[in-house]
Motif scaffolding. Sequence first.
Motif: not given
Length: 161
Positions: A133-157
């Motif tokens: 919140k201090s970094l000005n991220f919304s819950a939607e920003d956080i969830e979308n960033a997680y989803l994107t990085k989760n896909c990247i992490n699966h691809k890396r594996q």
Amino acid sequence: MNLEKLFQLQENLNGHIEKEHNLEHTSLLSEKILALQVELAELANETKCFKFWSCKPSSNKEIVLEEFADCLHFILSLGLEKGFTTIRIKPKDIQYDITSQFLNLYVDINDFFICSSSDHYITLFEDFLALGKSLNFSAEDIENAYLTKNCINHKRQNEGY
């Protein structure tokens, strides 16, 4: 933010990693704690909040948000490790500057390591989201960033990371 969905996605990623690296039924608490500390340091480095000697601004929002998502992966993974997946997170008011929030998170991580209770885990998670919140991220920003990085992490594996 749909925590149930995020825990499920993290459980799938953890399962994939544990199977590929022959770590099934192995406690990885210490490794996950250290990984979170390292990722949190990378996040702090991108915000440059502590760099009083530098005139350079924070990295752009996307880079900082990606580092935040990296931290979230390990926070979720810690919850899975201890079975804390049905927790209730209450939004916190921001009480400190960003540097102090980072330092407080290191205390939270240490407290959780020493006593891995659900209360310590909830405090860690709530303080982490307050930092977002201090970094000005919304819950939607956080969830979308997680989803994107989760896909990247699966691809890396899948590519033998």
